[in-house]
Design a protein around this motif. Structure first.
Motif, PDB file in Angstrom:
ATOM      1  N   VAL A  76       0.818  -1.215   0.000  1.00  0.00           N
ATOM      2  CA  VAL A  76       0.000   0.000   0.000  1.00  0.00           C
ATOM      3  C   VAL A  76       0.848   1.260   0.000  1.00  0.00           C
ATOM      4  CG1 VAL A  76      -1.998  -1.092   1.092  1.00  0.00           C
ATOM      5  CG2 VAL A  76      -0.222  -0.059   2.522  1.00  0.00           C
ATOM      6  N   ALA A  77       2.156   1.120   0.290  1.00  0.00           N
ATOM      7  CA  ALA A  77       3.054   2.272   0.298  1.00  0.00           C
ATOM      8  C   ALA A  77       4.489   1.764   0.214  1.00  0.00           C
ATOM      9  CB  ALA A  77       2.857   3.121   1.552  1.00  0.00           C
ATOM     10  N   SER A  78       5.401   2.672  -0.116  1.00  0.00           N
ATOM     11  CA  SER A  78       6.816   2.340  -0.211  1.00  0.00           C
ATOM     12  C   SER A  78       7.625   3.446   0.440  1.00  0.00           C
ATOM     13  CB  SER A  78       7.265   2.197  -1.676  1.00  0.00           C
ATOM     14  OG  SER A  78       6.493   1.242  -2.365  1.00  0.00           O
ATOM     15  N   ILE A  79       8.716   3.071   1.102  1.00  0.00           N
ATOM     16  CA  ILE A  79       9.675   4.035   1.602  1.00  0.00           C
ATOM     17  C   ILE A  79      10.835   4.052   0.612  1.00  0.00           C
ATOM     18  CG2 ILE A  79      10.541   2.273   3.214  1.00  0.00           C
ATOM     19  CD1 ILE A  79      10.828   6.064   3.691  1.00  0.00           C
ATOM     20  N   GLY A 115      13.701  -2.028  -5.030  1.00  0.00           N
ATOM     21  CA  GLY A 115      14.680  -1.170  -4.380  1.00  0.00           C
ATOM     22  C   GLY A 115      14.111  -0.349  -3.255  1.00  0.00           C
ATOM     23  N   ALA A 116      12.800  -0.434  -3.023  1.00  0.00           N
ATOM     24  CA  ALA A 116      12.148   0.300  -1.945  1.00  0.00           C
ATOM     25  C   ALA A 116      11.491  -0.684  -0.981  1.00  0.00           C
ATOM     26  CB  ALA A 116      11.096   1.252  -2.506  1.00  0.00           C
ATOM     27  N   ALA A 117      11.496  -0.372   0.314  1.00  0.00           N
ATOM     28  CA  ALA A 117      10.845  -1.209   1.314  1.00  0.00           C
ATOM     29  C   ALA A 117       9.340  -0.992   1.260  1.00  0.00           C
ATOM     30  CB  ALA A 117      11.379  -0.893   2.706  1.00  0.00           C
ATOM     31  N   GLN A 118       8.577  -2.088   1.329  1.00  0.00           N
ATOM     32  CA  GLN A 118       7.132  -2.047   1.136  1.00  0.00           C
ATOM     33  C   GLN A 118       6.368  -2.069   2.468  1.00  0.00           C
ATOM     34  OE1 GLN A 118       6.151  -1.741  -2.145  1.00  0.00           O
ATOM     35  NE2 GLN A 118       8.371  -1.714  -2.456  1.00  0.00           N
ATOM     36  N   ALA A 173      12.164  10.244  13.321  1.00  0.00           N
ATOM     37  CA  ALA A 173      11.219  10.012  12.212  1.00  0.00           C
ATOM     38  C   ALA A 173      11.055   8.534  11.909  1.00  0.00           C
ATOM     39  CB  ALA A 173      11.658  10.778  10.966  1.00  0.00           C
ATOM     40  N   ARG A 174      10.926   7.726  12.939  1.00  0.00           N
ATOM     41  CA  ARG A 174      10.869   6.280  12.737  1.00  0.00           C
ATOM     42  C   ARG A 174       9.464   5.748  12.531  1.00  0.00           C
ATOM     43  NH1 ARG A 174      12.781   3.344  18.183  1.00  0.00           N
ATOM     44  NH2 ARG A 174      12.100   1.515  16.986  1.00  0.00           N
ATOM     45  N   HIS A 175       8.432   6.520  12.882  1.00  0.00           N
ATOM     46  CA  HIS A 175       7.061   6.009  12.826  1.00  0.00           C
ATOM     47  C   HIS A 175       6.253   6.656  11.701  1.00  0.00           C
ATOM     48  CE1 HIS A 175       7.910   5.001  17.200  1.00  0.00           C
ATOM     49  NE2 HIS A 175       7.626   3.846  16.635  1.00  0.00           N
ATOM     50  N   VAL A 176       5.397   5.825  11.085  1.00  0.00           N
ATOM     51  CA  VAL A 176       4.499   6.245  10.011  1.00  0.00           C
ATOM     52  C   VAL A 176       3.129   5.643  10.288  1.00  0.00           C
ATOM     53  CG1 VAL A 176       3.970   5.910   7.555  1.00  0.00           C
ATOM     54  CG2 VAL A 176       6.302   6.496   8.260  1.00  0.00           C
ATOM     55  N   ILE A 177       2.063   6.398   9.995  1.00  0.00           N
ATOM     56  CA  ILE A 177       0.711   5.836  10.068  1.00  0.00           C
ATOM     57  C   ILE A 177       0.062   5.904   8.688  1.00  0.00           C
ATOM     58  CG2 ILE A 177       0.170   6.139  12.515  1.00  0.00           C
ATOM     59  CD1 ILE A 177      -1.177   8.764  11.827  1.00  0.00           C
ATOM     60  N   THR A 234      12.422   1.512  11.489  1.00  0.00           N
ATOM     61  CA  THR A 234      13.682   0.890  11.911  1.00  0.00           C
ATOM     62  C   THR A 234      13.589  -0.632  11.879  1.00  0.00           C
ATOM     63  OG1 THR A 234      13.092   0.886  14.267  1.00  0.00           O
ATOM     64  CG2 THR A 234      14.172   2.864  13.395  1.00  0.00           C
ATOM     65  N   LYS A 235      12.361  -1.157  11.864  1.00  0.00           N
ATOM     66  CA  LYS A 235      12.169  -2.605  11.743  1.00  0.00           C
ATOM     67  C   LYS A 235      11.882  -2.903  10.279  1.00  0.00           C
ATOM     68  CE  LYS A 235      10.612  -3.142  16.508  1.00  0.00           C
ATOM     69  NZ  LYS A 235       9.574  -3.640  17.427  1.00  0.00           N
ATOM     70  N   ASN A 236      12.970  -2.923   9.526  1.00  0.00           N
ATOM     71  CA  ASN A 236      12.895  -2.957   8.075  1.00  0.00           C
ATOM     72  C   ASN A 236      14.002  -3.866   7.576  1.00  0.00           C
ATOM     73  OD1 ASN A 236      13.083  -2.440   5.334  1.00  0.00           O
ATOM     74  ND2 ASN A 236      13.398  -0.248   5.561  1.00  0.00           N
ATOM     75  N   ASP A 237      13.632  -4.951   6.889  1.00  0.00           N
ATOM     76  CA  ASP A 237      14.634  -5.898   6.400  1.00  0.00           C
ATOM     77  C   ASP A 237      15.135  -5.559   4.993  1.00  0.00           C
ATOM     78  OD1 ASP A 237      12.532  -6.541   4.770  1.00  0.00           O
ATOM     79  OD2 ASP A 237      12.270  -8.594   5.513  1.00  0.00           O
ATOM     80  N   GLY A 238      14.794  -4.348   4.537  1.00  0.00           N
ATOM     81  CA  GLY A 238      15.202  -3.932   3.201  1.00  0.00           C
ATOM     82  C   GLY A 238      14.137  -4.127   2.155  1.00  0.00           C
ATOM     83  N   SER A 239      13.191  -5.052   2.415  1.00  0.00           N
ATOM     84  CA  SER A 239      12.117  -5.302   1.454  1.00  0.00           C
ATOM     85  C   SER A 239      10.738  -4.999   2.029  1.00  0.00           C
ATOM     86  CB  SER A 239      12.147  -6.757   0.981  1.00  0.00           C
ATOM     87  OG  SER A 239      11.955  -7.647   2.074  1.00  0.00           O
TER      88      SER A 239
END
Length: 451
Positions: free
Chosen positions: A226-229, A256-259, A281-285, A299-304
């Protein structure tokens, strides 16, 4: 004149019907800078797709972006006009397809108003410092974070679904003669599912992309994004006409972007996203069609994929609504919750019923409990099919500084009704948090209508 609101409005909320008021509030002074008729921002972004028998996708994207130097707004055929607020110099950005309707525009550095060093935000910082000094007997100081100095000249525009350019990032600068602006195209992302862009609070190489697809059945029984960083340095790009180009084709997932992944249920599509400006800036809603708000930890991001920390049903316990979709989410990053010291996020605003119902929530507690619903405000006498635009702005006043008892900074939520051509200014009630330089949010205390 303003309409005061009751001090406690949980449940059905305080219902405000401006047509029932016999008083006309004092109107602000305003001068037009342009006259144009924009098409409704229904989230589709393409006139050809709009003719299909598909339901409109709500969007919180902006047709107008502004900062202290520039105003940018969408016009017809995928064009974007930019005007210098000080010199009236202007330019026309060409890059999106001529069958496209722009669905979002945003200047970098304008989301975190509490982190600015100028205007109202400079006043905000000064008031906080004065209150810290008063509370500590002279030794207090409020934390300040300054964005990059070049933040005001970088603009992102989103062309909507199936646009040939999709996402463009520009650098705005003065022309050689000073009478016209110039624009340099920095980056082009051809990702046909982008519908909204939200900049990182202080890193111009990172942004959030909200995404939608029409054929939701294409996801099958798997999870859907639903979104990408996005970090531009991690995308595979080529050089095209002097700018970086990332070509994604028709891929639903941006490589190439975390989902941000959710269940492939038909009601889990996301309509809005907000970035917290505290705790690095670690949290997103994100706000979804199923009536839920989801909290994510970058910060809890495995790259994908990014980890979802919490799912909150924001329509539970409220009056039955035909439209459960969450169409607006907004962190109040300059505030704290009044009755909590262990929140890991700031308080936040949620819009439902096409943003005709606005709910204020406390921050998410660090112990994993659900946040608390603090106040509910509802607009009455509004067309149920009309999407109300919601934006945040600081209070436009300048109390005396310094002072032995500094005035507490506060803000307004602006609720714009397109069909009626009016804006409702909903004031956020605030107070100093005892013994600190922090500002706590209490609720909504009054509303004024600007015609």
């Amino acid at each position: 004149m303003s309409t005061p609101l009751p001090s406690s409005t949980i449940g059905s909320g305080a219902i405000y019907s401006p047509s029932g008021s016999s008083c006309s509030p004092q109107q602000p002074r305003a001068a037009p800078v342009a006259h144009f008729a924009s098409l409704p921002n229904d989230g589709i972004g393409n006139d050809i797709l709009a003719k299909r028998s598909q339901p409109a996708i709500p969007t919180s994207g902006r047709l107008l972006a502004a900062n202290s130097n520039y105003i940018a707004y969408a016009v017809k055929k995928g064009l974007v006009r930019v005007i210098d607020r000080h010199t009236a110099a202007k330019t026309l950005l060409r890059g999106h397809g001529d069958q496209t309707r722009i669905v979002d525009a945003a200047f970098f550095g304008t989301e975190g108003t509490a982190q600015r060093k100028e205007g109202i935000s400079a006043l905000w910082n000064q008031l906080c410092n004065n209150n810290a000094t008063s509370a500590s007997g002279g030794g207090g100081n409020a934390p300040q974070h300054a964005p990059p100095a070049a933040a005001s000249d970088v603009l992102a525009t989103v062309g909507g679904m199936k646009d040939s350019a999709c996402v463009l990032i520009w650098k705005i600068k003065s022309g050689a003669d000073g009478n016209e602006l110039e624009a340099e195209k920095l980056f082009e992302l051809r990702y046909p599912h982008a519908t909204r862009i939200v900049w990182h609070p202080f890193n111009p190489n990172r942004f959030l992309l909200l995404t939608r697809t029409y054929g939701e059945e294409e996801w099958g029984n798997s999870q859907r994004s639903v979104a990408s960083i996005v970090e531009t340095s991690r995308l595979k790009t080529t050089l095209k006409d002097g700018h970086a180009l990332c070509e994604c084709g028709d891929d639903k997932v941006l490589n190439g972007a975390a989902q941000f992944l959710v269940s492939a249920n038909e009601n889990t599509g996301a309509n809005d996203v907000s970035w917290s400006h505290v705790k690095d800036a670690r949290h997103v809603i994100t706000g979804h069609d199923d009536g839920k708000v989801r909290l994510w930890d970058l910060t809890k991001n495995d790259g994908s994929a990014v980890s979802c920390l919490h799912e909150l049903d924001v329509t539970s316990g409220m009056e039955e609504s035909q439209d459960k979709r969450v169409t607006r989410v907004l962190f109040l990053s300059q505030y704290e919750s009044a009755d909590s010291n262990d929140s890991m996020t700031p308080p936040f605003i949620v819009g439902t019923d096409s943003n005709q119902t606005i709910t204020l929530w406390s921050g998410f507690p660090s112990n994993g409990d659900a946040p608390q619903r603090l106040r509910v405000f509802r607009l009455g006498d509004v067309d149920p099919a009309s999407l109300v635009s919601v934006e945040m702005c600081p209070s436009p006043y300048r109390p005396p500084v310094p002072s032995s008892s500094p005035s507490v900074p506060s803000s307004f939520l602006l609720l714009a009704e397109r069909k009626k051509g009016c804006v409702h200014a909903l004031h956020i009630e605030t107070e100093w948090k005892e013994g600190t330089s922090s500002v706590a949010v209490k609720g909504f205390d009054f509303v004024s209508t600007l015609n």
